[in-house]
Design a protein around this motif. Structure first.
Motif, PDB file in Angstrom:
ATOM      1  N   GLY A 128      31.208 -32.272  20.116  1.00 42.59           N
ATOM      2  CA  GLY A 128      30.652 -30.970  19.940  1.00 42.59           C
ATOM      3  C   GLY A 128      31.861 -30.002  19.934  1.00 42.59           C
ATOM      4  N   GLN A 129      31.704 -28.772  19.415  1.00 37.61           N
ATOM      5  CA  GLN A 129      32.771 -27.941  19.725  1.00 37.61           C
ATOM      6  C   GLN A 129      32.876 -27.269  20.913  1.00 37.61           C
ATOM      7  OE1 GLN A 129      32.602 -24.522  16.400  1.00 37.61           O
ATOM      8  NE2 GLN A 129      32.138 -26.464  14.785  1.00 37.61           N
ATOM      9  N   SER A 161      30.867 -31.976  14.114  1.00 39.60           N
ATOM     10  CA  SER A 161      31.385 -32.350  15.750  1.00 39.60           C
ATOM     11  C   SER A 161      30.066 -32.402  16.558  1.00 39.60           C
ATOM     12  CB  SER A 161      31.961 -30.743  16.148  1.00 39.60           C
ATOM     13  OG  SER A 161      33.018 -30.222  15.355  1.00 39.60           O
ATOM     14  N   ASP A 162      28.887 -32.009  16.302  1.00 36.33           N
ATOM     15  CA  ASP A 162      27.805 -32.123  16.954  1.00 36.33           C
ATOM     16  C   ASP A 162      27.243 -33.648  16.994  1.00 36.33           C
ATOM     17  OD1 ASP A 162      27.794 -29.548  17.562  1.00 36.33           O
ATOM     18  OD2 ASP A 162      26.246 -29.001  16.069  1.00 36.33           O
ATOM     19  N   TYR A 163      27.895 -34.596  16.077  1.00 34.69           N
ATOM     20  CA  TYR A 163      27.330 -35.651  15.989  1.00 34.69           C
ATOM     21  C   TYR A 163      28.287 -36.762  15.963  1.00 34.69           C
ATOM     22  CZ  TYR A 163      23.392 -33.321  13.696  1.00 34.69           C
ATOM     23  OH  TYR A 163      22.479 -32.529  13.386  1.00 34.69           O
ATOM     24  N   LYS A 190      22.872 -31.097   8.059  1.00 30.51           N
ATOM     25  CA  LYS A 190      23.075 -30.785   9.343  1.00 30.51           C
ATOM     26  C   LYS A 190      24.458 -31.352   9.741  1.00 30.51           C
ATOM     27  CE  LYS A 190      18.623 -29.423  10.988  1.00 30.51           C
ATOM     28  NZ  LYS A 190      17.754 -29.536  12.403  1.00 30.51           N
ATOM     29  N   LYS A 206      37.276 -28.362  17.545  1.00 32.72           N
ATOM     30  CA  LYS A 206      36.476 -29.012  16.910  1.00 32.72           C
ATOM     31  C   LYS A 206      36.480 -30.386  16.813  1.00 32.72           C
ATOM     32  CE  LYS A 206      36.796 -24.974  13.608  1.00 32.72           C
ATOM     33  NZ  LYS A 206      38.082 -24.456  14.124  1.00 32.72           N
ATOM     34  N   ARG A 207      37.451 -30.933  16.921  1.00 27.36           N
ATOM     35  CA  ARG A 207      37.968 -32.386  17.142  1.00 27.36           C
ATOM     36  C   ARG A 207      38.355 -32.876  18.175  1.00 27.36           C
ATOM     37  NH1 ARG A 207      38.358 -34.010  10.598  1.00 27.36           N
ATOM     38  NH2 ARG A 207      38.113 -31.691   9.852  1.00 27.36           N
ATOM     39  N   THR A 225      38.673 -22.149  19.382  1.00 28.02           N
ATOM     40  CA  THR A 225      37.527 -23.176  19.422  1.00 28.02           C
ATOM     41  C   THR A 225      38.037 -24.420  19.044  1.00 28.02           C
ATOM     42  OG1 THR A 225      35.749 -21.626  19.015  1.00 28.02           O
ATOM     43  CG2 THR A 225      35.239 -23.705  18.529  1.00 28.02           C
ATOM     44  N   TRP A 243      37.339 -38.337  12.098  1.00 25.52           N
ATOM     45  CA  TRP A 243      35.820 -38.280  11.226  1.00 25.52           C
ATOM     46  C   TRP A 243      35.772 -39.082  10.083  1.00 25.52           C
ATOM     47  CZ3 TRP A 243      34.777 -32.141  10.949  1.00 25.52           C
ATOM     48  CH2 TRP A 243      34.655 -31.808  12.223  1.00 25.52           C
ATOM     49  N   GLU A 291      27.167 -29.977   7.919  1.00 27.67           N
ATOM     50  CA  GLU A 291      27.440 -28.788   8.169  1.00 27.67           C
ATOM     51  C   GLU A 291      28.318 -28.490   9.676  1.00 27.67           C
ATOM     52  OE1 GLU A 291      25.225 -24.434   8.641  1.00 27.67           O
ATOM     53  OE2 GLU A 291      24.113 -26.409   8.178  1.00 27.67           O
ATOM     54  N   ASN A 292      28.104 -29.520  10.344  1.00 32.98           N
ATOM     55  CA  ASN A 292      28.602 -29.552  11.714  1.00 32.98           C
ATOM     56  C   ASN A 292      28.725 -30.870  12.230  1.00 32.98           C
ATOM     57  OD1 ASN A 292      28.435 -26.330  12.475  1.00 32.98           O
ATOM     58  ND2 ASN A 292      26.255 -26.715  12.243  1.00 32.98           N
TER      59      ASN A 292
END
Length: 344
Positions: A3-4, A267-269, A261, A21-22, A19, A278, A264-265
């Motif tokens: 997550g961010q 980081s959440d996964y 999703k 992101k990784r 923020t 990634w 798009e994001n």
């Protein structure tokens, strides 16, 4: 950890906003830009020092490795830290070691590392290299400090490439060698070999396709070399998608739950203790989502992925310049000897 993660660090005069992101973020830049002040503010808050002047707002646990720990081995200091953001001050030589790289990849923590030299052992994205910039806040007297991407995308026109260099020798290379049928495509056999492959190539206008998710440590070296005129007779353009598998996923080649999703994001996964970059996550997702009869294999591309239907899907999500390159007619044209390295 995934997550961010947002940080807001402020006192009456200054405010830092950023923020993450990784799992790996690199901060570069000259002295005097506020990096040391930022780390000292977080360290004081973490340690409960009476010198605390800043308020730290974040949802994450955090730790700052400074010269206060120089009498201890870094392994001892960091051993018990989990699910945290670890900030590491400049000039700590251990960040360049293989042991530290192994620790980062398995620890499950996020890292913010301040340093001007590339960390070749760590697979970090070119998009997560920043400098600290500041501007005057509106409505009050605070100065606002934020992260600014060190390298940014910009477009190009009329690039008549005479060679394409692929970072890898596996699925991505097989696909684009077939896709760009009118332009020579060769493999560098790894991101560490891209520069030597460029220099050895008998071509002056070269497109390099690399896995951007893990190319950050090489980009600075290459970019500085060419921008400083070291290789005056080469014009290099780098296209750095997250990975070839990311391209296939974005093109809808695979059916996957919540794919829109995820893209798009990400980081959440992406749990960083499972995926050091990634690129590895997108490879695993492509393998898991591919149909049994056309199972995706990074090491060897099934002929199914070279069919016209798949190539059409990929073509539709590529930058227009690459779509045009796929239609290129061989004309033997050469470019002027102009030094240039660009991203798009």
């Amino acid at each position: 950890m995934k997550g961010q993660v947002k940080f807001r660090i402020y006192d009456k005069d200054n405010e830092y906003r950023f923020t993450l992101k990784r799992n790996i973020t690199i901060i570069q830049g000259e002295s005097g830009t506020g990096k040391t002040t930022l780390l000292q503010a977080i360290f004081n808050s973490m340690s409960g020092s009476s010198a605390v002047a800043y308020t730290v707002e974040t949802s994450a646990n955090y730790f700052v490795y400074t010269d206060a720990y120089t009498n201890l081995r870094w392994e001892t200091v960091l051993a018990e830290i989990t699910n945290s953001v670890i900030f590491i001050e400049e000039n700590n030589r251990f960040v360049y070691s293989n042991d530290f790289a192994k620790y980062v990849k398995k620890s499950g923590n996020y890292f913010v590392i301040i340093g001007r030299k590339p960390l070749k052992g760590l697979p970090y994205s070119w998009q997560e290299i920043y400098e600290l910039v500041s501007h005057k806040g509106s409505g009050d007297l605070r100065r606002i400090y934020e992260f600014k991407e060190f390298y940014t995308n910009f477009t190009f026109t009329d690039y008549n490439f005479d060679l394409v260099i692929m970072e890898d020798s596996n699925a991505g290379f097989e696909f684009f060698k077939n896709f760009f049928s009118n332009v020579p495509v060769i493999s560098a056999n790894g991101n560490g070999n891209v520069l030597n492959t460029i220099l050895a190539a008998d071509a002056s206008n070269i497109l390099c396709i690399v896995d951007g998710a893990a190319f950050g440590s090489y980009l600075q070296e290459y970019y500085d070399d060419f921008e400083n005129g070291k290789h005056y007779n080469k014009r290099i353009t780098i296209w750095p998608p997250e990975s070839f598998e990311w391209v296939l996923l974005k093109a809808g080649v695979f059916t996957c739950k919540n794919l829109d999703k995820i893209l798009e994001n990400p980081s959440d996964y992406i749990e960083c203790s499972s995926y050091a970059s990634w690129e590895r996550f997108f490879t695993a997702l492509a393998e898991e989502s591919s149909e049994a009869q056309w199972k995706y294999n990074k090491n060897r591309l099934d002929d199914y992925y070279l069919t016209s239907g798949i190539k059409k899907k990929v073509n539709d999500v590529l930058p227009k310049e690459l779509q045009d390159l796929a239609k290129k007619k061989t004309d033997g044209g050469k470019t002027d000897n102009i030094t240039k390295m660009s991203l798009f």
